[in-house]
Design an enzyme around this catalytic site. Structure first.
Site, PDB file in Angstrom:
ATOM      1  N   GLU A 157      34.309  48.130  44.350  1.00 16.86           N
ATOM      2  CA  GLU A 157      34.218  48.744  45.673  1.00 16.86           C
ATOM      3  C   GLU A 157      33.906  47.702  46.738  1.00 16.86           C
ATOM      4  O   GLU A 157      34.533  47.673  47.798  1.00 16.86           O
ATOM      5  CB  GLU A 157      33.123  49.826  45.688  1.00 16.86           C
ATOM      6  CG  GLU A 157      33.357  50.957  44.716  1.00 16.86           C
ATOM      7  CD  GLU A 157      32.752  50.739  43.336  1.00 16.86           C
ATOM      8  OE1 GLU A 157      32.374  51.737  42.699  1.00 16.86           O
ATOM      9  OE2 GLU A 157      32.654  49.578  42.875  1.00 16.86           O
ATOM     10  N   CYS A 197      26.855  49.513  46.185  1.00 18.39           N
ATOM     11  CA  CYS A 197      28.175  49.831  46.748  1.00 18.39           C
ATOM     12  C   CYS A 197      28.074  51.013  47.711  1.00 18.39           C
ATOM     13  O   CYS A 197      28.722  51.016  48.760  1.00 18.39           O
ATOM     14  CB  CYS A 197      29.173  50.118  45.645  1.00 18.39           C
ATOM     15  SG  CYS A 197      29.644  48.626  44.746  1.00 18.39           S
ATOM     16  N   CYS A 251      27.957  52.399  42.392  1.00 11.08           N
ATOM     17  CA  CYS A 251      26.537  52.103  42.191  1.00 11.08           C
ATOM     18  C   CYS A 251      25.808  52.189  43.539  1.00 11.08           C
ATOM     19  O   CYS A 251      26.428  52.342  44.597  1.00 11.08           O
ATOM     20  CB  CYS A 251      26.372  50.718  41.570  1.00 11.08           C
ATOM     21  SG  CYS A 251      26.682  49.343  42.712  1.00 11.08           S
ATOM     22  N   ASN A 281      36.294  44.787  39.791  1.00 12.35           N
ATOM     23  CA  ASN A 281      34.997  44.182  39.502  1.00 12.35           C
ATOM     24  C   ASN A 281      35.224  42.784  38.939  1.00 12.35           C
ATOM     25  O   ASN A 281      36.189  42.519  38.230  1.00 12.35           O
ATOM     26  CB  ASN A 281      34.146  45.052  38.571  1.00 12.35           C
ATOM     27  CG  ASN A 281      34.776  45.398  37.243  1.00 12.35           C
ATOM     28  OD1 ASN A 281      35.963  45.686  37.152  1.00 12.35           O
ATOM     29  ND2 ASN A 281      33.973  45.397  36.193  1.00 12.35           N
ATOM     30  N   ILE A 282      34.324  41.885  39.314  1.00 17.76           N
ATOM     31  CA  ILE A 282      34.407  40.488  38.898  1.00 17.76           C
ATOM     32  C   ILE A 282      33.034  40.092  38.375  1.00 17.76           C
ATOM     33  O   ILE A 282      32.090  39.944  39.156  1.00 17.76           O
ATOM     34  CB  ILE A 282      34.820  39.580  40.082  1.00 17.76           C
ATOM     35  CG1 ILE A 282      36.159  40.073  40.673  1.00 17.76           C
ATOM     36  CG2 ILE A 282      34.900  38.121  39.636  1.00 17.76           C
ATOM     37  CD1 ILE A 282      36.492  39.477  42.029  1.00 17.76           C
ATOM     38  N   GLU A 283      32.924  39.982  37.062  1.00 18.20           N
ATOM     39  CA  GLU A 283      31.631  39.669  36.448  1.00 18.20           C
ATOM     40  C   GLU A 283      31.388  38.171  36.406  1.00 18.20           C
ATOM     41  O   GLU A 283      32.287  37.361  36.619  1.00 18.20           O
ATOM     42  CB  GLU A 283      31.582  40.256  35.030  1.00 18.20           C
ATOM     43  CG  GLU A 283      31.616  41.764  35.036  1.00 18.20           C
ATOM     44  CD  GLU A 283      31.549  42.390  33.661  1.00 18.20           C
ATOM     45  OE1 GLU A 283      31.377  43.610  33.598  1.00 18.20           O
ATOM     46  OE2 GLU A 283      31.685  41.671  32.645  1.00 18.20           O
ATOM     47  N   CYS A 321      31.081  44.214  42.380  1.00 14.89           N
ATOM     48  CA  CYS A 321      31.740  45.466  42.014  1.00 14.89           C
ATOM     49  C   CYS A 321      33.095  45.601  42.706  1.00 14.89           C
ATOM     50  O   CYS A 321      33.340  45.002  43.753  1.00 14.89           O
ATOM     51  CB  CYS A 321      30.866  46.643  42.406  1.00 14.89           C
ATOM     52  SG  CYS A 321      29.269  46.703  41.577  1.00 14.89           S
TER      53      CYS A 321
END
Length: 132
Positions: free
Chosen positions: A55, A89, A86, A42-44, A53
């Site tokens: 996935e 995804c 989620c 995940n990369i916020e 996300c």
């Protein structure tokens, strides 16, 4: 099927997660039709809508390399509980899934469950609904 390599790659990807806002790191790895494995984390982003996300990162890496059919995906989030994908995804997984693919939801390399895509996304909207 032996999922150990897929889970291992998801665990390693989780270590690279960029999650300064939620502090919730997730890793994922996908296996394509030919057995290739692609991983992602995940990369916020400070603008939350720009967050991606794990996935989708893994799937998009596979797709960007020419793969369109996935056989399995492993997801590793919290080591204390199972981390399911989620809704967004799940929809992306549906787009590239093959034959009701396996979804491996792992706490660690030894503690995981395997679900079929239809179990976590019943009645999914897909290409078939568009006549494709």
């Amino acid at each position: 099927m032996d999922y150990s390599k897929l889970i291992y790659k998801a665990i390693k990807a989780r270590e690279e997660a960029y999650a300064p806002y939620s502090n919730f790191k997730v890793g994922a790895s996908v296996m394509t039709e030919d057995g290739s494995i692609y991983s992602g984390c995940n990369i916020e982003n400070a603008s939350y809508g720009a967050t991606n996300c794990a996935e989708r990162t893994a799937i998009f890496k596979a797709v960007s390399e020419g793969h369109r059919k996935l056989k399995a995906i492993a997801i590793v989030g919290s080591p204390e509980e199972y981390t399911y994908p989620c809704g967004i995804c799940r929809q992306v997984i549906v787009e590239f899934s093959q034959d009701n693919m396996d979804i491996i939801i792992a706490k660690n390399k030894d503690d995981y469950i395997v679900k079929k895509l239809d179990e976590i996304m019943p009645g999914a909207f897909s290409k078939k609904d568009l006549g494709k």
